[in-house]
Design an enzyme around this catalytic site. Sequence first.
Site, PDB file in Angstrom:
ATOM      1  N   TRP A 357     -11.939  -5.887 -21.195  1.00 14.64           N
ATOM      2  CA  TRP A 357     -11.414  -6.363 -19.904  1.00 14.64           C
ATOM      3  C   TRP A 357      -9.932  -6.015 -19.764  1.00 14.64           C
ATOM      4  O   TRP A 357      -9.377  -6.056 -18.674  1.00 14.64           O
ATOM      5  CB  TRP A 357     -11.634  -7.877 -19.746  1.00 14.64           C
ATOM      6  N   ASP A 358      -9.302  -5.627 -20.871  1.00 10.64           N
ATOM      7  CA  ASP A 358      -7.903  -5.212 -20.855  1.00 10.64           C
ATOM      8  C   ASP A 358      -7.670  -4.161 -19.762  1.00 10.64           C
ATOM      9  O   ASP A 358      -6.626  -4.141 -19.106  1.00 10.64           O
ATOM     10  CB  ASP A 358      -7.517  -4.552 -22.184  1.00 10.64           C
ATOM     11  N   GLU A 488      -9.273 -17.257 -27.145  1.00  9.44           N
ATOM     12  CA  GLU A 488     -10.405 -17.183 -28.084  1.00  9.44           C
ATOM     13  C   GLU A 488     -10.277 -18.184 -29.231  1.00  9.44           C
ATOM     14  O   GLU A 488     -11.128 -18.208 -30.121  1.00  9.44           O
ATOM     15  CB  GLU A 488     -10.530 -15.752 -28.632  1.00  9.44           C
ATOM     16  N   LYS A 600      -4.313 -19.065 -27.942  1.00 10.01           N
ATOM     17  CA  LYS A 600      -4.039 -17.708 -28.412  1.00 10.01           C
ATOM     18  C   LYS A 600      -3.258 -16.895 -27.385  1.00 10.01           C
ATOM     19  O   LYS A 600      -2.343 -16.153 -27.708  1.00 10.01           O
ATOM     20  CB  LYS A 600      -5.368 -17.021 -28.718  1.00 10.01           C
ATOM     21  N   GLN A 601      -3.662 -17.007 -26.120  1.00  8.20           N
ATOM     22  CA  GLN A 601      -3.060 -16.171 -25.071  1.00  8.20           C
ATOM     23  C   GLN A 601      -3.282 -16.871 -23.729  1.00  8.20           C
ATOM     24  O   GLN A 601      -4.045 -17.824 -23.658  1.00  8.20           O
ATOM     25  CB  GLN A 601      -3.714 -14.793 -25.059  1.00  8.20           C
TER      26      GLN A 601
HETATM   27  C1  BGC Z   1      -7.871 -10.544 -27.175  1.00 11.83           C
HETATM   28  C2  BGC Z   1      -8.774 -10.088 -26.051  1.00 11.83           C
HETATM   29  C3  BGC Z   1      -8.668  -8.585 -25.901  1.00 11.83           C
HETATM   30  C4  BGC Z   1      -8.938  -7.879 -27.232  1.00 11.83           C
HETATM   31  C5  BGC Z   1      -8.688  -6.385 -27.147  1.00 11.83           C
HETATM   32  C6  BGC Z   1      -8.242  -9.785 -28.447  1.00 11.83           C
HETATM   33  O1  BGC Z   1      -7.390 -10.174 -29.482  1.00 11.83           O
HETATM   34  O2  BGC Z   1      -8.011 -11.922 -27.398  1.00 11.83           O
HETATM   35  O3  BGC Z   1      -8.384 -10.718 -24.851  1.00 11.83           O
HETATM   36  O4  BGC Z   1      -9.596  -8.156 -24.961  1.00 11.83           O
HETATM   37  O5  BGC Z   1      -8.085  -8.390 -28.226  1.00 11.83           O
HETATM   38  O6  BGC Z   1      -7.356  -6.124 -26.822  1.00 11.83           O
END
Ligand code: BGC
Length: 772
Positions: A357-358, A488, A600-601
């Site tokens: 999804w990035d 996550e 986490k984000q």
């Molecule tokens: C992030 C995801 C991301 C993936 C790839 C993961 O660490 O939590 O949001 O899509 O890395 O960059």
Amino acid sequence: MKNYIKAHEWNIIEEGFDPHLNKISESIFSLGNGRMGQRANFEESYSGETLQGNYVAGVYYPDKTRVGWWKNGYPEYFAKVLNAANWIGIAIEINGVILDLAQAKVEDFSRVLHMKEGYLERNFKATLSNGHQVQVKAIRFCSIADDEVGAIKYQIKALNFDGELNIKSYIDGDVKNQDSNYDEKFWDFVADDEANNSCFLTLRTKKSAFEVCTGAHISVQKNGQKQELAMQAIRQEKYIAQQFTVAIAKGDEVTFYKTAVNLSSQNYEPQQLLQAAKTVLNNAVAKGFDQLFAEQQQAWAKKWQESDIVIEGDVAAQQAIRFNIYQLFQTYTGADDRLNIGPKGFTGEKYGGSTYWDTEAYCVPFYLATAPQQVSKNLLIYRYKQLDKAIENAQKLGFTNGAALYPMVTINGEECHNEWEITFEEIHRNGAIAYAIFNYIRYTGDADYLAEYGLEVLFGIARFWKQRVNWSQAKSQYVMLGVTGPNEYENNINNNWYTNYLAVWCLKYAQEAATWVQQNAPQRYQELKSKLNFSADEFAQWQHIVEHMYYPYSEEFGVYLQQDGYLDKEQILVKDLPAAERPLNQKWSWDRILRSCFIKQADVLQGFYFFEDDFDFDAHKRNFDFYEPRTVHESSLSPCVHSILAAKLHDEARAYEFYLRTSRLDLDDYNNDTEDGLHITSMAGTWMSVVEGFAGMRVRNDKLIFNPFLPQKWKSFSFTVGFRGANIKLSISKEEIHIVNLAQKGLSLQIHDKEYELAAAEELKISNAVLA
Ligand code: BGC
């Protein structure tokens, strides 16, 4: 964190050879042109620590999944972009001793990535075990002007000896992925060929049956004079070399020009690959290194014209932003709608080289503003072409009626992720794909895209959400159970606010899009109506969800709750976490992470970033002030969203702090993981931090809006964005905002609250407008 890259406005510079840093530098100095790429490995032999990496975009291997406890619905395989044939190899033996920097005394070593012109340069002096000294200068690039071609100019000078150079210019396909699940090699030999100064190696991937033909031509000069040398072919397993000897005397300089091509069966019939490779190689050799190099420089000059950001007063920041832009264009050029942007691009193997999804959430905004419209359109079409697979994917999980669930990770449209809490539950990715369609149309004005491609995708996504929610008798509202949000560090939660909000937005947007198509492309509407078999009744069901969705909210804090029960967690702030316990994902057990309140984000805040106009300033502030102190930013995607939100809240110091974290993430190896490859997708976030954060760029009502401020450390910054045929350069300093319309088309725009019209080629200066 490391600090060995020398500051420079245009170049990335490493001085001195430290073998411990080699794998990090191999990532940082990577090369690519959207179709192929490689880590900055050495041309000559190297027996020290290295991760050899050459990659051909879109060529993957379905590596059989390895999980402890199989669950129904798991994907059978993880599609990996393959480590492909190494074409850079020039093994050099000097009077019987191999030139190998791990065995030699190395002096005056430097590695320089020339971002303006798009090439890698390496210089060193080596003293071998026999005392022979050589001076080497190597230049290499993957041509962005002709993306099947790469070229090397390797100069070696004898400093203190006479004798012989014994050279093997080779293509080595006997390579393997470090992340291979069962330690297998993924390539089979098909054919090789060799004549005059050229050799070819064709390999086929196991299972996926891609064929790649790699060709290489070597020519030699001594002291500027072309040498006609007898070449001897050497064949080994999936390896072909041309061996020859050059007599050398003290003071002589020998130059090898190696030109290489990589062609794949994605673009040629397998039986025509070799012939096509010969043609492409011959053409490149006929042009010669200097012309290929000149074309490379011109192509990069054009890219920089459309995308450069200039920062005055802070060289480290200047270098970093260019590095981010440069690596993004090395990874994806938009030339092919079957290709996409893996989180590591061509710089490493981690993440399988696939699409996340990035792309939609982070990369699309970058390409919208810095590249021709077709580039971001191709990113959207990539998903359109994978709609059938997304529908199949949803069917496997029990969904019906054309519901589509796009994968969390994919190359060919099939799901590859195999951690259940992500594969089955991190479904917000579906919403990001719908959001990118909205974002693309908002930016470009190309609403026809809805009729052409967009509406079908939006329908698949809306149908998924319709079936994924359920009616709660207890709440008399719709709820969404068992999900993982962008954060996550929480799994299998109920009512992730971001996912609920995004789902409802998708249901609304799909209806709006349908109305638009009905009104503007009635014939296509009828076509889609019979293809997708929808009715007013279906819209009514969507609308019912829109009007009755449940959103967790805390009256006490005045914030949306990340999920049900979030406040039951022990509320500790990140600042109170001992430094020794971070990063949590390396120091804490998974269950401890899951039970904690740490984020986490951006999660709720990702929703505020996407849908900022739905919330007022105070709501932004309350939610930011609540969530950011609980966020550990352990995803590279995190700081940029926070930087943009901090800028919106006029917290310029924080905005800058987050920007620094994102912009030099890889150059300074903040997370101690640069050796695995670069964080390519978060680089787009760095660009967003400057353009959407510091310059406050938005698109509203078909117009560009800027609310700029100048970070205290900077004297000025400027950048170029394309918008609907116009191309504007904005320079922001303490004294003024200076806007130049570089295009032959006028545009209206808004700076802070004032509207301006800018005719073609017109300039505008606004004094005292910047919040410094
Ligand atoms: C992030 C995801 C991301 C993936 C790839 C993961 O660490 O939590 O949001 O899509 O890395 O960059």
